[in-house]
Design a protein around this motif. Structure first.
Motif, PDB file in Angstrom:
ATOM      1  N   ALA A   6       0.813  -1.209   0.000  1.00  0.00           N
ATOM      2  CA  ALA A   6       0.000   0.000   0.000  1.00  0.00           C
ATOM      3  C   ALA A   6       0.848   1.262   0.000  1.00  0.00           C
ATOM      4  CB  ALA A   6      -0.936  -0.012   1.207  1.00  0.00           C
ATOM      5  N   SER A   7       2.057   1.170   0.591  1.00  0.00           N
ATOM      6  CA  SER A   7       2.942   2.335   0.633  1.00  0.00           C
ATOM      7  C   SER A   7       3.773   2.493  -0.633  1.00  0.00           C
ATOM      8  CB  SER A   7       3.882   2.211   1.840  1.00  0.00           C
ATOM      9  OG  SER A   7       4.707   1.059   1.705  1.00  0.00           O
ATOM     10  N   GLY A   8       3.656   1.551  -1.524  1.00  0.00           N
ATOM     11  CA  GLY A   8       4.416   1.606  -2.770  1.00  0.00           C
ATOM     12  C   GLY A   8       5.731   0.870  -2.728  1.00  0.00           C
ATOM     13  N   ASP A   9       6.103   0.284  -1.571  1.00  0.00           N
ATOM     14  CA  ASP A   9       7.348  -0.471  -1.462  1.00  0.00           C
ATOM     15  C   ASP A   9       7.218  -1.822  -2.170  1.00  0.00           C
ATOM     16  OD1 ASP A   9       8.442   1.552   0.074  1.00  0.00           O
ATOM     17  OD2 ASP A   9       7.842   0.617   1.985  1.00  0.00           O
ATOM     18  N   GLN A  10       8.287  -2.244  -2.841  1.00  0.00           N
ATOM     19  CA  GLN A  10       8.252  -3.524  -3.555  1.00  0.00           C
ATOM     20  C   GLN A  10       8.265  -4.686  -2.576  1.00  0.00           C
ATOM     21  OE1 GLN A  10      10.810  -3.880  -6.967  1.00  0.00           O
ATOM     22  NE2 GLN A  10      10.822  -6.116  -6.931  1.00  0.00           N
ATOM     23  N   LEU A  11       7.475  -5.705  -2.875  1.00  0.00           N
ATOM     24  CA  LEU A  11       7.397  -6.917  -2.075  1.00  0.00           C
ATOM     25  C   LEU A  11       8.065  -8.057  -2.841  1.00  0.00           C
ATOM     26  CD1 LEU A  11       3.652  -6.644  -0.949  1.00  0.00           C
ATOM     27  CD2 LEU A  11       5.679  -5.836   0.276  1.00  0.00           C
TER      28      LEU A  11
END
Length: 231
Positions: A141-146
């Motif tokens: 949701a924060s835009g960080d890659q998973l």
């Protein structure tokens, strides 16, 4: 008047005749000294050259028919009308990110694998092409890659020609985390990058948890093919 005996006149006539025949022989009549025709050699003489160039060799059967040229590209057509060819796409016809709409189709699980079609649709007014693999990344949701970037499954890239409204899809696959035991996360979105583009299309992810680390956590992508995925 001097009287010449008849026998003397006959002898003089014979001498004159022999002399004339001798003159005719000396002038030549196209025969050799022994009366034989001049010898000839069979064959054709090569053209004269100035020593600076050589005559070009004759064309061979293989060069005339072009047997060394590459095979012609193969073309296939999907039920939706989009076509695919093994020839590379021309730069001027490539679909740009701004011309495409992205979506993720329904899961088609099998043999412990989760299989999602990543679909790109030509939303522009012109015909354009896709060639090869997409890029993709799961984000929170924060835009960080998973997890790491997906890897490419072996395949032969093809050029898919999309008229306005037509689609192409690439498979996104991974092992079921419940089977593999991989660590999971639930993405908020999937970022999709069309081939040879830098800008991305963001798609809401509704496919549930995905593997991000641990055993059998690799996510893979296939090449684009015509259509919107398996029916």
């Amino acid at each position: 008047m001097v009287y010449t005996p008849r026998s003397a006149r006959h002898g003089a006539l014979l001498v004159g005749t022999v002399a004339v025949l001798g003159l005719l022989t000396a002038c030549g009549d196209g025969t050799s000294e022994h009366g034989e025709a001049p010898a000839t050699v069979s064959g054709t003489a090569a053209p004269a050259t100035d020593g600076t160039t050589s005559p070009a060799p004759p064309a061979t059967a293989s060069s005339a028919t072009g047997t060394g040229s590459p095979a012609a590209p193969r073309t296939t057509t999907s039920p939706g009308g989009a076509t695919a060819t093994t020839a590379p796409a021309a730069t001027s016809t490539r679909c740009h990110t701004s011309e495409l709409r992205a979506s993720v189709g329904r899961n088609d699980p099998g043999a412990g694998q989760e299989n999602f079609p990543v679909v790109l649709t030509n939303a522009s007014a012109r015909t354009c092409t896709l060639h090869g693999y997409p890029g993709a990344a799961f984000v929170g949701a924060s835009g960080d890659q998973l997890g790491p970037d997906p890897k490419r499954s072996p395949g032969t890239p093809v050029t898919v020609t999309l008229k306005p409204g037509q689609s192409a899809w690439a498979g996104l696959t991974f092992s079921n985390p419940g089977v593999s035991g991989a660590k999971t996360a639930t993405p908020a979105a999937l970022l999709v990058t069309p081939p040879d583009e830098r800008d991305q299309v963001k798609v809401v992810w509704k496919g549930g948890p995905v593997p991000v680390s641990g055993n059998s956590s690799t996510v893979r992508l296939t090449v684009f093919t015509p259509g919107a995925g398996p029916s």
